[in-house]
Design a protein around this motif. Structure first.
Motif: not given
Length: 154
Positions: A4-5, A7-9, A11-12, A17, A40, A42
């Motif tokens: 998750l971390t 992905y969040r970093q 995809t910015r 993606h 997506e 989450r």
């Protein structure tokens, strides 16, 4: 770094993606066969796309159901990694799916759970999965069951 971390970093970033999807398949190479494209991620939700391309066609020219199941399992795995408490571990123990329509377009693979499913003492965690055509028609739906247990103390 957890999924998750990452992905969040990632995809910015531009093309983030696409980059995350590639990194995911490097960690779990078999999923590279369907080239999942994460849309997506989450806790309790993951969505990715499996493109309709010749390499995943069946004899009818539609997306083969096993390719869709691979996409569903990739979505489930990302969801599990993003949702499971740090004190627990998971492993899939079964998949039950129904084929409900022809897969005549790209397929969106969705995996979902409810937050409370991860907190209880019941080790059986059902993950709801579905594959959806571009026109909104569900082509595959079912459940992937996980076995969730406490992580051993080291």
């Amino acid at each position: 770094m957890d999924v998750l971390t990452m992905y969040r970093q990632v995809t910015r970033l531009p093309q983030g993606h696409r980059v995350f999807s590639r990194l995911f398949t490097l960690k779990a190479p078999y999923f590279g066969t369907v080239r999942p494209r994460f849309v997506e991620l989450r806790p309790n939700y993951a969505e990715l796309t499996v493109r309709k391309r010749r390499a995943v066609h069946n004899h009818l020219g539609t997306v083969h159901v096993i390719a869709i199941c691979n996409g569903l399992e990739a979505a489930m795995g990302a969801l599990a990694e993003a949702s499971v408490p740090r004190t627990k571990r998971w492993i899939p123990k079964g998949m039950e799916v129904r084929y409900t329509a022809k897969a005549t377009s790209d397929i969106t693979c969705v995996a979902e759970t409810d937050p409370g499913q991860w907190a209880g003492d019941d080790p059986d965690v059902p993950v709801r999965v579905r594959g959806v055509r571009d026109d909104g028609t569900v082509v595959v739906e079912g459940v992937i069951r996980l076995w969730v247990t406490d992580r051993p103390v080291r």
